[in-house]
Design a protein around this motif. Structure first.
Motif, mmCIF file in Angstrom:
data_model
loop_
_atom_site.group_PDB
_atom_site.id
_atom_site.type_symbol
_atom_site.label_atom_id
_atom_site.label_comp_id
_atom_site.label_asym_id
_atom_site.label_seq_id
_atom_site.Cartn_x
_atom_site.Cartn_y
_atom_site.Cartn_z
ATOM 1 N N PHE A 18 0.851 -1.313 0.353
ATOM 2 C CA PHE A 18 0.139 -0.066 0.224
ATOM 3 C C PHE A 18 1.246 1.513 -0.271
ATOM 4 O O PHE A 18 0.212 2.630 -0.149
ATOM 5 N N GLY A 19 1.935 1.208 0.791
ATOM 6 C CA GLY A 19 3.211 2.532 0.980
ATOM 7 C C GLY A 19 3.721 2.795 -0.511
ATOM 8 O O GLY A 19 3.375 3.576 -0.415
ATOM 9 N N LEU A 20 3.764 1.183 -1.210
ATOM 10 C CA LEU A 20 4.583 1.519 -2.312
ATOM 11 C C LEU A 20 3.553 2.528 -3.253
ATOM 12 O O LEU A 20 3.590 2.972 -4.174
ATOM 13 N N GLY A 21 2.110 1.622 -3.363
ATOM 14 C CA GLY A 21 1.070 2.287 -3.981
ATOM 15 C C GLY A 21 1.250 3.493 -3.904
ATOM 16 O O GLY A 21 0.628 4.614 -5.064
ATOM 17 N N ALA A 39 -1.991 -5.479 -2.652
ATOM 18 C CA ALA A 39 -1.843 -4.438 -0.900
ATOM 19 C C ALA A 39 -3.396 -5.098 -1.118
ATOM 20 O O ALA A 39 -3.698 -6.174 0.328
ATOM 21 N N SER A 40 -4.324 -5.463 -1.453
ATOM 22 C CA SER A 40 -5.774 -5.908 -1.775
ATOM 23 C C SER A 40 -5.573 -7.189 -1.017
ATOM 24 O O SER A 40 -6.367 -8.332 -0.419
ATOM 25 N N TYR A 41 -4.800 -7.933 -1.897
ATOM 26 C CA TYR A 41 -4.430 -9.855 -1.770
ATOM 27 C C TYR A 41 -4.284 -9.767 -0.618
ATOM 28 O O TYR A 41 -4.900 -10.836 0.383
ATOM 29 N N PHE A 42 -3.515 -9.193 0.153
ATOM 30 C CA PHE A 42 -2.583 -9.324 1.268
ATOM 31 C C PHE A 42 -3.487 -8.852 2.382
ATOM 32 O O PHE A 42 -3.612 -9.913 3.723
#
Length: 128
Positions: A18-21, A39-42
């Motif tokens: 999420f941070g990288l996104g 991020a959504s997957y995890f």
């Protein structure tokens, strides 16, 4: 592995992606959508509460919601992602001295283009 540890690890990894996104929104050349998909997957595997929060954020709704719901992207978005990914892969390809790394990168590029241009549906713009 205990279930609680598994959930904590998935949630932590989700926040990393999420941070990288989020950084990708502001930094040209760093993709946003692939990191948010990860991020959504995890988050989904880590915490229902965090997953619900993530799906309520503006960044999810702007960059990911349409893709998740329709499994498609606009052609302009596909091209932008492919250009950025190809640029990064080309730079890495040029600077790496290892042939096996280059082979893996070529295979990854072929898979990426196949998925984006053949498997993933292209979304048409709605007329106003």
């Amino acid at each position: 592995m205990p279930r609680k540890l598994y959930q904590i690890m998935n949630t932590g990894i989700g926040f990393g992606f999420f941070g990288l996104g989020v950084v990708g929104v502001f930094v040209p050349g760093l993709p946003t959508t692939p990191f948010l998909i990860l991020a959504s997957y995890f988050f989904l595997r880590g915490s229902r509460r965090v997953d619900k929060w993530f799906k309520g954020t503006k960044i999810y709704q702007k960059y990911l919601q349409a893709y998740i719901e329709t499994k498609s992207m606009y052609m302009k978005t596909k091209i932008r992602i492919l250009i950025m990914a190809t640029t990064m892969m080309t730079i890495s390809f040029i600077i790496t001295p290892y042939i096996w790394v280059r082979v893996i990168m070529v295979v990854a590029a072929v898979i990426l283009y196949y998925y984006f241009l053949v498997k993933m549906k292209t979304r048409l713009r709605e007329s106003a």
